[in-house]
Design a protein around this motif. Structure first.
Motif, PDB file in Angstrom:
ATOM      1  N   ALA A  49       0.835  -1.208   0.000  1.00 49.35           N
ATOM      2  CA  ALA A  49       0.000   0.000   0.000  1.00 49.35           C
ATOM      3  C   ALA A  49       0.871   1.261   0.000  1.00 49.35           C
ATOM      4  CB  ALA A  49      -0.946  -0.003   1.197  1.00 49.35           C
ATOM      5  N   LYS A  50       1.959   1.246   0.765  1.00 45.36           N
ATOM      6  CA  LYS A  50       2.860   2.405   0.782  1.00 45.36           C
ATOM      7  C   LYS A  50       3.522   2.593  -0.575  1.00 45.36           C
ATOM      8  CE  LYS A  50       3.994   2.235   5.724  1.00 45.36           C
ATOM      9  NZ  LYS A  50       5.090   2.052   6.725  1.00 45.36           N
ATOM     10  N   PRO A  60      -3.853  -7.508   3.177  1.00 41.28           N
ATOM     11  CA  PRO A  60      -4.181  -6.111   3.523  1.00 41.28           C
ATOM     12  C   PRO A  60      -3.557  -5.108   2.565  1.00 41.28           C
ATOM     13  CG  PRO A  60      -3.669  -7.346   5.501  1.00 41.28           C
ATOM     14  CD  PRO A  60      -3.319  -8.241   4.348  1.00 41.28           C
ATOM     15  N   ARG A  71      -5.522  -5.149  -0.701  1.00 42.21           N
ATOM     16  CA  ARG A  71      -6.849  -4.546  -0.548  1.00 42.21           C
ATOM     17  C   ARG A  71      -6.767  -3.033  -0.419  1.00 42.21           C
ATOM     18  NH1 ARG A  71      -8.635  -9.733   3.144  1.00 42.21           N
ATOM     19  NH2 ARG A  71      -9.301 -10.983   1.354  1.00 42.21           N
ATOM     20  N   GLU A  72      -5.804  -2.548   0.337  1.00 46.06           N
ATOM     21  CA  GLU A  72      -5.645  -1.096   0.466  1.00 46.06           C
ATOM     22  C   GLU A  72      -5.178  -0.487  -0.849  1.00 46.06           C
ATOM     23  OE1 GLU A  72      -5.794   2.666   1.970  1.00 46.06           O
ATOM     24  OE2 GLU A  72      -6.631   0.811   2.804  1.00 46.06           O
ATOM     25  N   SER A  73      -4.294  -1.183  -1.553  1.00 41.58           N
ATOM     26  CA  SER A  73      -3.833  -0.695  -2.856  1.00 41.58           C
ATOM     27  C   SER A  73      -4.983  -0.574  -3.843  1.00 41.58           C
ATOM     28  CB  SER A  73      -2.761  -1.629  -3.424  1.00 41.58           C
ATOM     29  OG  SER A  73      -1.600  -1.589  -2.644  1.00 41.58           O
ATOM     30  N   LYS A 108      -8.090   0.047  -3.183  1.00 42.63           N
ATOM     31  CA  LYS A 108      -8.863   1.237  -2.827  1.00 42.63           C
ATOM     32  C   LYS A 108      -8.146   2.501  -3.294  1.00 42.63           C
ATOM     33  CE  LYS A 108     -10.939  -0.851   1.299  1.00 42.63           C
ATOM     34  NZ  LYS A 108     -10.971  -0.841   2.793  1.00 42.63           N
ATOM     35  N   LEU A 109      -6.840   2.557  -3.061  1.00 45.57           N
ATOM     36  CA  LEU A 109      -6.077   3.738  -3.461  1.00 45.57           C
ATOM     37  C   LEU A 109      -6.158   3.954  -4.968  1.00 45.57           C
ATOM     38  CD1 LEU A 109      -2.878   3.235  -1.261  1.00 45.57           C
ATOM     39  CD2 LEU A 109      -4.578   5.044  -0.990  1.00 45.57           C
TER      40      LEU A 109
END
Length: 213
Positions: free
Chosen positions: A81-82, A128, A131-133, A135-136
């Motif tokens: 995600a980062k 995680p 999934r966050e990626s 959304k981003l």
């Protein structure tokens, strides 16, 4: 003729894509990775630029994106995600739109049955980030295609089918050559599958686990 930035260019699927671009197209490449000497076989290729960099260094990505047409992300890890946030920020700063992004099955809890339950446990540390990626990327201003492959094999075959976001995921496996082939299709016509998240699997591989587990 396009100029393509590959972020995470030492990945196995990325290496297949690189070799196909060089042999099958007139496109030029910017290859971004840590320890660029790992790809020194391309040092003398006039169509290839090697950049040694960290994906989390957004300024380095901004510099790498100069004059490119398409960004293809092959990065991974628990901090995905980062890394994704850095890529998206660099694309915004560079006014780049077209993004091809390797994600994973399970990014939307879309894998059914016992295989889905097993997959949740098997890649629990990484889901995680996927999934966050997702959304981003979906909330970004990019023209993205996310690719959600099944478990990857090194089989010497190109054999795959697709599913869309919102559909149950099919199958348990897919070859890296198949993923690379789908990437090549997108590169040949970047207007395809814009703002779509595509599941990729080999047909008729349903089961509780990939066959080699």
């Amino acid at each position: 003729m396009s100029k393509i930035l590959i972020v995470g260019a030492h990945g196995q699927t990325a290496r297949i894509v690189i070799d196909r671009i060089i042999s099958e197209t007139d496109d030029s490449l910017v290859l971004f990775l840590r320890n660029s000497s790992r790809l020194n076989e391309y040092d003398n290729n006039s169509r290839v630029e090697l950049i040694d960099g960290d994906v989390l260094n957004t300024d380095s990505l901004v510099s790498a994106m100069k004059n490119v047409d398409i960004v293809y992300s092959n990065v991974g890890g628990t901090d995905l995600a980062k890394q994704t946030a850095s890529i998206l920020e660099a694309m915004t700063k560079s006014n780049k739109k077209r993004l091809i992004f390797i994600s994973s099955l399970g990014a939307y809890h879309e894998v059914p049955g016992k295989f889905g339950e097993w997959n949740e446990q098997a890649i629990a540390a990484y889901l995680p980030g996927f999934r966050e990626s997702a959304k981003l990327i979906e909330n970004s201003n990019t023209e993205y295609t996310m690719i959600r492959p099944a478990w990857m094999s090194n089989k010497d075959e190109i054999d795959y089918e697709t599913t869309q976001k919102g559909e149950p995921f099919k199958g348990t496996e897919v070859s890296r050559k198949s993923i690379a082939d789908f990437v090549m299709e997108l590169l040949s016509d970047p207007t395809q599958h814009i703002d779509e998240s595509i599941g990729l699997n080999k047909p008729n591989t349903d089961g509780d686990k990939p066959e080699w587990i």
